[in-house]
Structure formats: C-alpha cells, structure tokens
Design an enzyme around this catalytic site. Structure first.
Site, PDB file in Angstrom:
ATOM      1  N   CYS A  86       0.865  -1.177   0.000  1.00  9.15           N
ATOM      2  CA  CYS A  86       0.000   0.000   0.000  1.00  9.15           C
ATOM      3  C   CYS A  86       0.902   1.226   0.000  1.00  9.15           C
ATOM      4  O   CYS A  86       1.654   1.436   0.962  1.00  9.15           O
ATOM      5  CB  CYS A  86      -0.934   0.004   1.202  1.00  9.15           C
ATOM      6  SG  CYS A  86      -2.091   1.392   1.103  1.00  9.15           S
ATOM      7  N   HIS A 206      -8.729  -3.899  -7.607  1.00 11.66           N
ATOM      8  CA  HIS A 206      -8.687  -2.426  -7.670  1.00 11.66           C
ATOM      9  C   HIS A 206      -8.991  -2.001  -9.112  1.00 11.66           C
ATOM     10  O   HIS A 206      -8.393  -2.546 -10.058  1.00 11.66           O
ATOM     11  CB  HIS A 206      -7.302  -1.886  -7.303  1.00 11.66           C
ATOM     12  CG  HIS A 206      -6.930  -2.067  -5.859  1.00 11.66           C
ATOM     13  ND1 HIS A 206      -6.566  -3.282  -5.330  1.00 11.66           N
ATOM     14  CD2 HIS A 206      -6.860  -1.171  -4.844  1.00 11.66           C
ATOM     15  CE1 HIS A 206      -6.283  -3.125  -4.041  1.00 11.66           C
ATOM     16  NE2 HIS A 206      -6.454  -1.854  -3.722  1.00 11.66           N
ATOM     17  N   CYS A 236      -3.440   6.876  -4.991  1.00  9.10           N
ATOM     18  CA  CYS A 236      -3.157   5.436  -4.867  1.00  9.10           C
ATOM     19  C   CYS A 236      -1.711   5.136  -5.298  1.00  9.10           C
ATOM     20  O   CYS A 236      -1.395   5.170  -6.497  1.00  9.10           O
ATOM     21  CB  CYS A 236      -4.137   4.586  -5.676  1.00  9.10           C
ATOM     22  SG  CYS A 236      -4.024   2.831  -5.248  1.00  9.10           S
ATOM     23  N   THR A 238       0.065   2.227  -5.156  1.00 16.28           N
ATOM     24  CA  THR A 238       0.243   1.026  -5.970  1.00 16.28           C
ATOM     25  C   THR A 238      -0.436   1.212  -7.326  1.00 16.28           C
ATOM     26  O   THR A 238       0.041   0.697  -8.348  1.00 16.28           O
ATOM     27  CB  THR A 238      -0.289  -0.231  -5.239  1.00 16.28           C
ATOM     28  OG1 THR A 238      -1.622   0.025  -4.772  1.00 16.28           O
ATOM     29  CG2 THR A 238       0.597  -0.591  -4.058  1.00 16.28           C
TER      30      THR A 238
HETATM   31  O1  PYC Z   1      -1.865   3.823  -1.978  1.00 18.65           O
HETATM   32  O2  PYC Z   1      -1.404   1.820  -2.742  1.00 18.65           O
HETATM   33  C1  PYC Z   1      -2.165   2.626  -2.219  1.00 18.65           C
HETATM   34  C2  PYC Z   1      -3.515   2.176  -1.831  1.00 18.65           C
HETATM   35  C3  PYC Z   1      -4.074   0.961  -2.067  1.00 18.65           C
HETATM   36  C4  PYC Z   1      -5.361   0.991  -1.512  1.00 18.65           C
HETATM   37  C5  PYC Z   1      -5.545   2.232  -0.958  1.00 18.65           C
HETATM   38  N1  PYC Z   1      -4.400   2.946  -1.169  1.00 18.65           N
END
Ligand code: PYC
Length: 311
Positions: A86, A206, A236, A238
């Site tokens: 994450c 996702h 996000c 990832t």
């Molecule tokens: O920032 O990788 C991320 C992430 C994954 C799910 C929520 N944030």
C-alpha cells in the site's frame, strides 16, 4: 492494550497498529499475513471497521522485519481483507515511525507481504516510496459491462492488481463519486464474471479510471475503487505504480521523467520510474502524510459490535 496512530496521506487514512496486535510468529510477511487472515481476522475488523473506523481506513500492522536491513515489517489490511502493498499507507507509516522517533531523515526499508520497499523520509511529512517491481500483464483487454457496454483497459501489478481504463466518460469529479463507484464496481464484477484475472488467477480487486488532469503540472487524474467499495482519496501509490508500468510499456514515459498523478479530491503524488531487472519498472512515489490521532482502542466483551460491524 491496542495502540494506534492514525494519519492521512493526501487525504487517504492509515491506522498504524503500533502495539497490542496479534503475535503472528516467525516467517516471511506473506506467511504472517496468511496467519493473520486465518487466525486473527476479527482483529482486522475491530481495528478498521465501524464503529471504530470506516470503509476508507487502511490498517497497517507493525511487525518485526524479516530482513536484517529493514526497520519494520508491515501488513496492510482494509474493511474486507488484506492488501499486498500500500503506497499511501507506507508513506503514512514512515511519517508515523518518524514521529515515534524510530526513524530519522533518509532511506529505510519496510518488509511487506509482496516484498521489501524503501521509504525515504524527506522531511517530517514528505516521503518517497520505492515500490516493489510493477509490470503490465495484459494490454487493451476488453470486457462487456452491463449498462456500460464494452470497456477496454490494461491489467497491471503495482503491489496489488489493477484494471486501468480511460474508457469511462463520466467526468472524474468529486460530485460524481457515487456514480464512479457504481461504474467501477460494475467493471470489477464484469472482469470477475469474464474470468479476467491477474497472474495465477489472482482477483483484480482495484479498478482505476483515468481522465484529463485539472491542476497545473498534473499529467493525469484518477478515481480508484478499493476492494471493499471505498474510493481512494489519494492517487493510490500502488495504482500510480501500475499506471507507470503501463506508460513505460507503451513508450509514453521515459525513465526518470516526472509524472504527477492527481486524485479525485485533487491531491497529488509525484512519480517517476527506473527499469527493473525483471522487465517491469521500479516506481518512486512521493506524497505527504500527517498524523491525525494517537489512541488506545478498547474492546468491551459485552459490546455486540466489539469486533467491528462485519458483514
Ligand atoms: O496507496 O497503494 C495505495 C492504496 C491501495 C489501496 C488504498 N491505497
């Protein structure tokens, strides 16, 4: 006593469990994540679900590392299960570890269930994460989505599995979050129904919708649906890594070139990549996190929702 420190990274919350978590025993972080899921799933729910948390909260359990050079191990989880890596929560974890006096400025390593990542604490709130290797698995995959028609996108790994598409025409506007959530959920369900998966049959949990950026200097805007139905307030980490892997595979972004990814709430990550030995890329994602709460979670055995509201 369950001690937690909350933060948000570009708007997306992280709850780091710093004491009182389950003893997961020895082994790799992947092995310990499996033990967490099979033996202590109620703890996951207690920490992140209502009434103590919310669907948006990503939990992070601080563990002993499994590599001698790493400062800690971390297992990420959410309202419905467990994550591989994450990005936003790694940034939040680094800022929180700094606040606890466990790390200072500079580069440190965190072990995660999908590999070791580096976090560079630039200042009290700014962190660059160097992610695990990201790659595109499949290009221009078409799927028929009920009510939406044919949607085309890429399947890519950035520490979690993503379907990335520019096909959706609904503007990526905060006013449309309910509609975007409905659309992204329909795409995820259609991918599952069509048997479209990540490597080794892994669920694509996702969904990332892309559109034109709004802010000066940004290259793209996104809406990211997380596995439990919440949307990512940050761009996000990832997901941005997966995006860079696709841009690199298309020859649209050169190594070292700056990419500014904007989120649905106008927050930003700055990113760049270098080629990785496995043929993918190593993404570097920079964002800011702020501590919002330090607390002790209590559990009253008489409480009918002592372990959170679980469906
Ligand atoms: O920032 O990788 C991320 C992430 C994954 C799910 C929520 N944030």
């Amino acid at each position: 006593m369950i001690r937690v420190i909350d933060s948000h990274t570009e708007g997306e919350p992280t709850r780091l469990v710093v004491a009182g978590g389950p003893d997961l025993g020895p082994g790799t972080l992947a092995e310990r994540r499996a033990r967490f899921a099979s033996g202590f799933d109620r703890f996951r729910s207690l920490v992140v679900n209502e009434p103590r948390g919310s669907d948006a909260v990503v939990g992070a359990l601080l563990c002993p590392p499994d590599h001698p050079g790493s400062v800690a191990g971390v297992i990420f989880f959410n309202n419905v299960g467990y994550l591989g890596m994450c990005g936003h929560a790694s940034i939040g974890t680094a800022v929180t570890l700094a606040r606890m006096g466990r790390i200072g400025p500079g580069i440190h390593h965190l072990d995660t269930p999908v590999g070791t990542v580096a976090v560079d604490l630039v200042d009290a709130n700014t962190v660059t994460v160097e992610n695990v290797e990201s790659y595109r698995l499949a290009h221009a995959v078409g799927v028929d989505v009920p009510g939406l028609g044919r949607v085309t996108g890429d399947v890519a790994w950035g520490g979690n599995w993503f379907f990335l598409t520019e096909s959706v025409t609904t503007p990526l506007d905060a006013a449309n979050i309910t509609e975007l959530t409905r659309i992204a959920t329909a795409i995820r369900d259609a991918l599952a129904a069509a048997g479209i998966t990540g490597r080794d049959g892994a669920e694509i949990d996702h969904i990332e919708l892309f559109g034109p950026p709004r802010g000066a200097g940004a290259r793209s805007r996104n809406f990211v649906l997380c596995p439990g139905g919440a949307y990512d307030r940050s761009p996000c980490g990832t997901g941005t890594s997966a995006k860079l892997a696709c841009l690199a595979a298309d020859g649209k972004l050169a190594p070292g070139e700056r990419w500014v990814q904007e989120s649905i709430i106008d927050s930003r990550f700055e990113a760049e990549y270098r080629p990785a030995p496995g043929g993918g890329i190593i993404a570097r994602i920079t964002g800011r996190a702020y501590v919002t709460l330090e607390a002790t979670l209590t559990r009253d055995p008489a409480d009918p929702f002592a372990d959170g509201i679980r469906f």
